[in-house]
Design a protein around this motif. Structure first.
Motif, mmCIF file in Angstrom:
data_model
loop_
_atom_site.group_PDB
_atom_site.id
_atom_site.type_symbol
_atom_site.label_atom_id
_atom_site.label_comp_id
_atom_site.label_asym_id
_atom_site.label_seq_id
_atom_site.Cartn_x
_atom_site.Cartn_y
_atom_site.Cartn_z
ATOM 1 N N LEU A 137 3.114 27.685 21.173
ATOM 2 C CA LEU A 137 3.394 27.349 19.900
ATOM 3 C C LEU A 137 4.234 28.570 19.162
ATOM 4 N N LEU A 138 5.629 28.423 18.911
ATOM 5 C CA LEU A 138 6.259 29.280 18.484
ATOM 6 C C LEU A 138 6.269 29.578 17.100
ATOM 7 N N GLY A 139 5.951 28.702 16.112
ATOM 8 C CA GLY A 139 5.925 28.848 14.747
ATOM 9 C C GLY A 139 5.548 27.754 14.147
ATOM 10 N N VAL A 140 5.048 27.799 13.005
ATOM 11 C CA VAL A 140 4.504 26.722 11.882
ATOM 12 C C VAL A 140 5.469 26.893 10.676
ATOM 13 N N THR A 141 6.138 25.851 10.309
ATOM 14 C CA THR A 141 6.634 25.864 8.903
ATOM 15 C C THR A 141 5.945 24.830 8.087
ATOM 16 N N THR A 142 5.916 24.996 6.743
ATOM 17 C CA THR A 142 5.184 24.135 5.820
ATOM 18 C C THR A 142 6.225 23.533 4.918
ATOM 19 N N VAL A 143 5.760 22.374 4.157
ATOM 20 C CA VAL A 143 6.762 21.553 3.316
ATOM 21 C C VAL A 143 5.507 20.904 2.438
ATOM 22 N N PHE A 144 6.168 20.597 1.108
ATOM 23 C CA PHE A 144 5.249 19.920 0.076
ATOM 24 C C PHE A 144 4.989 18.683 0.852
ATOM 25 N N GLY A 145 3.712 17.970 0.261
ATOM 26 C CA GLY A 145 3.355 16.561 0.938
ATOM 27 C C GLY A 145 2.237 16.295 0.308
ATOM 28 N N ASN A 146 1.168 16.472 1.089
ATOM 29 C CA ASN A 146 -0.309 16.213 0.673
ATOM 30 C C ASN A 146 -0.614 16.804 -0.290
ATOM 31 N N VAL A 147 -0.285 17.966 -0.670
ATOM 32 C CA VAL A 147 -0.473 18.847 -1.855
ATOM 33 C C VAL A 147 0.881 19.654 -2.117
ATOM 34 N N SER A 148 0.573 20.634 -3.071
ATOM 35 C CA SER A 148 2.062 21.384 -3.215
ATOM 36 C C SER A 148 2.162 22.261 -2.128
ATOM 37 N N LEU A 149 3.469 23.034 -2.112
ATOM 38 C CA LEU A 149 3.699 23.777 -1.182
ATOM 39 C C LEU A 149 3.075 24.958 -0.904
ATOM 40 N N ALA A 150 2.621 25.620 -2.075
ATOM 41 C CA ALA A 150 1.301 26.510 -1.864
ATOM 42 C C ALA A 150 0.195 26.317 -1.239
ATOM 43 N N ALA A 151 -0.343 25.396 -1.392
ATOM 44 C CA ALA A 151 -1.603 24.863 -0.900
ATOM 45 C C ALA A 151 -1.373 24.534 0.629
ATOM 46 N N THR A 152 -0.246 23.918 0.966
ATOM 47 C CA THR A 152 -0.087 23.645 2.382
ATOM 48 C C THR A 152 0.213 24.676 3.201
ATOM 49 N N THR A 153 0.827 25.955 2.518
ATOM 50 C CA THR A 153 1.245 27.112 3.571
ATOM 51 C C THR A 153 -0.208 27.876 3.570
ATOM 52 N N ARG A 154 -0.958 27.801 2.488
ATOM 53 C CA ARG A 154 -2.091 28.808 2.688
ATOM 54 C C ARG A 154 -3.045 27.791 3.603
ATOM 55 N N ASN A 155 -3.124 26.506 3.659
ATOM 56 C CA ASN A 155 -3.980 26.068 4.498
ATOM 57 C C ASN A 155 -3.562 26.150 6.180
ATOM 58 N N ALA A 156 -2.035 26.067 6.415
ATOM 59 C CA ALA A 156 -1.756 26.306 7.776
ATOM 60 C C ALA A 156 -2.093 27.824 8.163
ATOM 61 N N LEU A 157 -1.996 28.771 7.327
ATOM 62 C CA LEU A 157 -2.304 30.121 7.574
ATOM 63 C C LEU A 157 -3.891 30.237 7.847
ATOM 64 N N ARG A 158 -4.757 29.408 7.212
ATOM 65 C CA ARG A 158 -6.016 29.311 7.379
ATOM 66 C C ARG A 158 -6.566 28.670 8.829
ATOM 67 N N VAL A 159 -5.662 27.481 9.046
ATOM 68 C CA VAL A 159 -6.150 26.954 10.291
ATOM 69 C C VAL A 159 -5.985 27.921 11.664
ATOM 70 N N LEU A 160 -4.524 28.644 11.636
ATOM 71 C CA LEU A 160 -4.200 29.235 12.669
ATOM 72 C C LEU A 160 -5.267 30.727 12.517
ATOM 73 N N ALA A 161 -5.670 31.163 11.500
ATOM 74 C CA ALA A 161 -6.820 32.221 11.561
ATOM 75 C C ALA A 161 -7.970 31.540 12.177
ATOM 76 N N LEU A 162 -8.407 30.551 11.960
ATOM 77 C CA LEU A 162 -9.478 29.820 12.583
ATOM 78 C C LEU A 162 -9.443 29.773 13.849
ATOM 79 N N CYS A 163 -8.327 29.571 14.571
ATOM 80 C CA CYS A 163 -7.913 29.355 15.988
ATOM 81 C C CYS A 163 -7.782 30.654 16.530
#
Length: 320
Positions: free
Chosen positions: A30-56
């Motif tokens: 897994l080289l990287g994760v990039t985030t985009v607007f969509g289900n919720v705002s970009l700020a929220a999607t980015t925070r969520n991606a960081l949270r999931v990676l921290a969980l793992c």
């Protein structure tokens, strides 16, 4: 190390499962994760991606934030009614707070640098609106040779979920989707709703996953509202894990059976806006001229071993 993978995402409950799947699969780098607007705002999607990676335990994976709106028209509607106000059913506190911020430079810059630096072609798995990927291909056409495949969760052959015709990811930015699927010549696999809904998992499957350890428990904790929404869609006690199905194909090519078809995306302002137009007629039955879809083709995921796919997901998400 196996497939070199970048995930472009808008977490999202099913995105969280997809990121965790890649983060915990030995077959993928897994080289990287990039985030985009969509289900919720970009700020929220980015925070969520960081949270999931921290969980793992994957704070080694770089994260960059990308587009906060579509290429042309405003996003018609977010999906907070399915994913909750924070994107994670209002339960983002079930995940650890990330100890870092996204990297500087943005998603397109990170995508370009990772592809340029890779020793072999990279697989990109966009599991949200395709805005970042359209921008990458527009700004860096020289990098197309460095992309092995783009494995997209999106579209529907028999209709949509955001409108009668359009699936959410494509509908959120049809112009970007058309750029990626129709106007470019990078190999693409489209994993549509028709298949991902068939791959839905039962509530009992989720409960078993929740009992396997901290990661499974945290993922299970995100699902109650999402599960409730999908009970109404499916008619039984389960939920779709759309994005994880696409990431499974990115990790393990061939886990989904694909067929090549001509494809176009409806970018009109009419009721078909955002529809994926896939011509599944036999070649000899396809007309010429009026009504013909664009000359582009994509590999469309049409089937899989359902039990085998669910076992693949469970095995990786339950690893210690």
């Amino acid at each position: 190390m196996g497939t070199k993978l970048i995930i472009d995402t808008d977490p999202g409950v099913d995105d969280a499962f997809a990121i965790a799947l890649a983060a915990r699969s030995d077959e993928v780098e897994l080289l990287g994760v990039t985030t985009v607007f969509g289900n919720v705002s970009l700020a929220a999607t980015t925070r969520n991606a960081l949270r999931v990676l921290a969980l793992c335990g994957r704070d080694d994976v770089p994260v960059a934030a990308g587009a906060d709106r579509p290429l042309v028209h405003p996003q018609p509607r977010r999906a907070s009614h399915i994913h909750g106000h924070d994107g994670l059913s209002g339960r983002s506190a079930a995940l650890p707070e990330p100890g870092r911020e996204p990297g500087p430079g943005g998603a397109v810059s990170l995508l370009a640098s990772l592809i340029s630096a890779a020793s072999e072609p990279v697989t990109i798995a966009p599991i949200g609106p395709l805005t970042n990927i359209a921008l990458l291909l527009a700004v860096h056409p020289e990098l197309k040779a460095g992309i092995d495949r783009i494995v997209i969760m999106g579209g529907g052959l028999g209709g949509g979920n955001s409108t009668a015709m359009a699936e959410f990811n494509i509908w959120s930015d049809p112009e970007a989707a058309r750029r990626v699927l129709v106007e470019e010549d990078v190999p693409t696999v489209l994993v549509p709703l028709d298949l991902t809904l068939r791959c839905a998992v039962e509530a009992g499957w989720l409960a078993k996953l929740g009992a396997t350890g901290p990661v499974g428990a945290a993922l299970h904790a995100l699902t109650p509202d999402y599960l409730e929404a999908y009970r109404k869609v499916l008619g039984w006690d389960g939920m779709a894990v759309h994005d994880a199905v696409a990431v499974a194909e990115a990790i393990s090519p061939g886990i989904l059976r694909t067929e090549s078809f001509p494809i176009d995306v409806d970018c009109s302002a009419g009721p078909g806006r955002g529809a994926t137009l896939v011509d599944r007629r036999p070649p000899g039955a396809r007309g010429v001229g009026e009504g013909e879809v664009a000359g582009a083709r994509a590999d469309i995921a049409v089937d899989t071993d359902l039990d085998g796919l669910r076992a693949f997901l469970f095995d990786r998400l339950s690893r210690p």
